[in-house]
Scaffold this active site. Structure first.
Site, PDB file in Angstrom:
ATOM      1  N   GLU A 202      38.943  38.297  42.038  1.00 32.11           N
ATOM      2  CA  GLU A 202      39.383  38.901  43.308  1.00 32.11           C
ATOM      3  C   GLU A 202      38.946  40.352  43.404  1.00 32.11           C
ATOM      4  O   GLU A 202      38.554  40.824  44.478  1.00 32.11           O
ATOM      5  CB  GLU A 202      40.904  38.794  43.434  1.00 32.11           C
ATOM      6  CG  GLU A 202      41.466  39.217  44.783  1.00 32.11           C
ATOM      7  CD  GLU A 202      41.714  40.716  44.944  1.00 32.11           C
ATOM      8  OE1 GLU A 202      41.887  41.188  46.082  1.00 32.11           O
ATOM      9  OE2 GLU A 202      41.738  41.428  43.902  1.00 32.11           O
ATOM     10  N   GLU A 203      39.005  41.062  42.284  1.00 30.15           N
ATOM     11  CA  GLU A 203      38.717  42.498  42.299  1.00 30.15           C
ATOM     12  C   GLU A 203      37.250  42.811  42.569  1.00 30.15           C
ATOM     13  O   GLU A 203      36.908  43.948  42.873  1.00 30.15           O
ATOM     14  CB  GLU A 203      39.150  43.140  40.975  1.00 30.15           C
ATOM     15  CG  GLU A 203      40.654  43.094  40.701  1.00 30.15           C
ATOM     16  CD  GLU A 203      41.465  43.975  41.642  1.00 30.15           C
ATOM     17  OE1 GLU A 203      40.871  44.577  42.560  1.00 30.15           O
ATOM     18  OE2 GLU A 203      42.688  44.072  41.466  1.00 30.15           O
TER      19      GLU A 203
ATOM     20  N   HIS B 110      45.770  36.574  41.645  1.00 34.79           N
ATOM     21  CA  HIS B 110      44.489  36.597  40.930  1.00 34.79           C
ATOM     22  C   HIS B 110      44.687  36.960  39.466  1.00 34.79           C
ATOM     23  O   HIS B 110      45.617  37.688  39.102  1.00 34.79           O
ATOM     24  CB  HIS B 110      43.479  37.527  41.607  1.00 34.79           C
ATOM     25  CG  HIS B 110      43.900  38.951  41.748  1.00 34.79           C
ATOM     26  ND1 HIS B 110      43.725  39.884  40.750  1.00 34.79           N
ATOM     27  CD2 HIS B 110      44.462  39.628  42.781  1.00 34.79           C
ATOM     28  CE1 HIS B 110      44.168  41.071  41.166  1.00 34.79           C
ATOM     29  NE2 HIS B 110      44.621  40.935  42.390  1.00 34.79           N
TER      30      HIS B 110
ATOM     31  N   ASP C  43      49.229  44.968  40.453  1.00 40.27           N
ATOM     32  CA  ASP C  43      48.073  44.343  41.119  1.00 40.27           C
ATOM     33  C   ASP C  43      47.369  43.358  40.188  1.00 40.27           C
ATOM     34  O   ASP C  43      46.403  43.724  39.525  1.00 40.27           O
ATOM     35  CB  ASP C  43      47.114  45.448  41.561  1.00 40.27           C
ATOM     36  CG  ASP C  43      45.902  44.938  42.303  1.00 40.27           C
ATOM     37  OD1 ASP C  43      45.946  43.805  42.787  1.00 40.27           O
ATOM     38  OD2 ASP C  43      44.903  45.685  42.385  1.00 40.27           O
TER      39      ASP C  43
ATOM     40  N   ASP D 123      42.311  38.482  37.457  1.00 41.44           N
ATOM     41  CA  ASP D 123      41.553  39.629  36.988  1.00 41.44           C
ATOM     42  C   ASP D 123      42.184  40.951  37.379  1.00 41.44           C
ATOM     43  O   ASP D 123      43.109  41.014  38.206  1.00 41.44           O
ATOM     44  CB  ASP D 123      40.120  39.566  37.509  1.00 41.44           C
ATOM     45  CG  ASP D 123      40.052  39.524  39.037  1.00 41.44           C
ATOM     46  OD1 ASP D 123      40.925  38.892  39.653  1.00 41.44           O
ATOM     47  OD2 ASP D 123      39.133  40.136  39.612  1.00 41.44           O
TER      48      ASP D 123
ATOM     49  N   GLU E  95      49.069  38.413  47.596  1.00 35.29           N
ATOM     50  CA  GLU E  95      49.580  39.713  47.182  1.00 35.29           C
ATOM     51  C   GLU E  95      49.760  40.675  48.349  1.00 35.29           C
ATOM     52  O   GLU E  95      49.084  40.592  49.372  1.00 35.29           O
ATOM     53  CB  GLU E  95      48.627  40.329  46.168  1.00 35.29           C
ATOM     54  CG  GLU E  95      47.237  40.636  46.728  1.00 35.29           C
ATOM     55  CD  GLU E  95      46.319  41.250  45.703  1.00 35.29           C
ATOM     56  OE1 GLU E  95      46.740  42.209  45.018  1.00 35.29           O
ATOM     57  OE2 GLU E  95      45.177  40.762  45.574  1.00 35.29           O
TER      58      GLU E  95
END
Length: 438
Positions: free
Chosen positions: A164-165, A96, A129, A98, A192
């Site tokens: 995604e976050e 991702h 991340d 973001d 991830e």
């Protein structure tokens, strides 16, 4: 007058310095640092700059790129390495774009400076991340193409998705449901994982599914000195106590070592709302007529959602105590065939053996496969029946996702590239599965 020797030494020093700078600018580490420097933190992530960077990198390797938008301003980038037999199901590598916000004043180094210390620690929001894997995918393919002259049998896709976050609803959720995704004919996917403080790589075969539960109670308002039956606060506190008892029974399994945190149903209170406001706070001699509590639930794929809903309706928020509730299910627990959303990590899944052997070929070792305690975009892909493992090759590294001073050591990052070289070459060369969904 300076000697000819000193003059030549000076010229050679300048040349060496410029060469060193050029080599440094072209290194995997500096490309990683450049990607980390893009401010993609919510609530206003910049997606344009990192996608432009990734497109340039992909095209410099000889890969094709395509950018799609299912929601305006939230692009999905697809990078493709065409296989020699594109009719075979493809490999998808996802990450991702973001990141979560960072409180700059609590960091040793600015969170988007990608500062590299003398001992090789690269500090940046997203270092773990998960901007690391987004760059490692490309760097591993760069090495496979340029150093080894490798050509894949299966087509390899890399997807870079937004949001995604914050749940992935405008990113992977829409991409996975699109005809664009269906046309990729994905046979196996990776997304991830998390860092490992030990020397074994962690790997994840499922995520937990989040629910947002809000329970509300109503009752007769009245003087704070009186005892009422079925008052709003009284009813709410009964429910809070019952939910706390359930939470404790689940937690007992974890504390006794009978289950991992990600294998039980977690129920955590996030807010309480009640009372009659006043200019100085709340009216203390008045019992409110309404009270409300919010909970974050996380359900492992083995959980029965109907059982939990029955518990909520009959015990935690029963109508006979003047209570109501709402549940916001932020994902599914079953795939398109009604099966728990998880990927097999045994011989029933031929992809698993290929992946495992590829990691071991680099001298690495996999830890016992886990359910991820939180949630990633992997759930949208697994829901389609596509086998997927969560994997970020970071060993001997503290888990710092969403934490202050998130960092990744340069040697760990470089080792990850080596691991992905082995994994991508093995998966894309695998001939054993044609159209099997697991």
């Amino acid at each position: 007058m300076a000697s000819p020797f000193l003059g030549r030494f000076f010229v050679f020093s300048i040349i060496f310095f410029l060469q060193s700078q050029g080599e440094e600018e072209e290194s995997p580490i500096t490309r990683f640092q450049q990607y980390l420097g893009f401010k993609t933190a919510h609530p206003n992530p910049n997606y344009t700059a990192p996608i432009s960077f990734l497109v340039d990198q992909a095209q410099s390797i000889g890969l094709t790129t395509r950018t799609m938008e299912y929601v305006s301003g939230k692009p999905v980038l697809l990078v493709t390495w065409l296989g020699s037999d594109p009719k075979l199901p493809s490999i998808l590598l996802n990450s991702h774009l973001d990141s979560v916000p960072a409180e700059a004043d609590k960091w040793i180094h600015p969170p988007f400076s990608a500062h590299r210390t003398v001992d090789g620690l690269i500090y940046a929001r997203g270092a773990q991340d998960d901007k690391c894997i987004g760059v490692q995918y490309l760097e591993s393919i760069r090495n496979l193409k340029s150093r080894r002259g490798f050509s894949p049998l299966r087509t390899v896709h890399i997807s870079y998705v937004p949001d995604e976050e914050i749940g992935g609803f405008d990113g992977m959720a829409k991409f996975a449901a699109s005809s664009d995704f269906a046309e990729l004919n994905v046979g196996f996917a990776m997304d991830e994982g998390q860092a490992s403080p030990g020397d074994e790589f962690r790997v994840f075969f499922a995520d937990r599914t989040p629910w947002e539960l809000v329970i509300r109670a109503e009752g007769i308002p009245g003087h704070g000195a009186k005892l009422y039956d079925n008052g709003a606060m009284e009813n709410l506190m009964k429910s809070v106590e019952l939910i706390s008892m359930f939470r404790e029974t689940q937690f007992d399994f974890v504390k006794a070592g009978k289950a991992a945190n990600s294998q039980v149903i977690s129920v955590n209170p996030v807010y309480l709302k009640a009372g009659t406001p006043s200019n100085t706070g709340f009216v203390m001699n008045m019992q409110p007529s309404e009270a409300e509590a919010g909970y974050d639930l996380r359900l492992p794929p083995m959980a029965d959602p109907d059982v939990i809903k029955t518990r909520i309706s009959q015990e935690w928020a029963p109508s006979i105590r003047n209570m109501t509730y709402t549940i916001k299910e932020k994902g599914k627990l079953r795939d398109h065939l009604g099966r728990p959303i998880m990927t097999a990590t045994n011989d029933s899944n031929p992809w698993w053996s290929v992946f495992k052997q590829a990691v071991e070929a680099t001298g690495g070792k996999l830890a016992k496969p886990e359910i991820l305690a939180s949630t990633t975009d992997a759930r949208y892909i697994r829901t389609l029946g596509i086998p997927l493992v969560g994997f970020s090759p970071m060993i001997n590294t503290p888990i710092l996702l969403h934490d202050h001073n998130e960092f990744l050591k340069d040697t760990v990052f470089l080792k990850g590239i080596e691991v992905y070289e082995s994994v991508i070459s093995a998966l894309s060369s695998f001939e054993g599965v044609s159209d099997q969904a697991i």
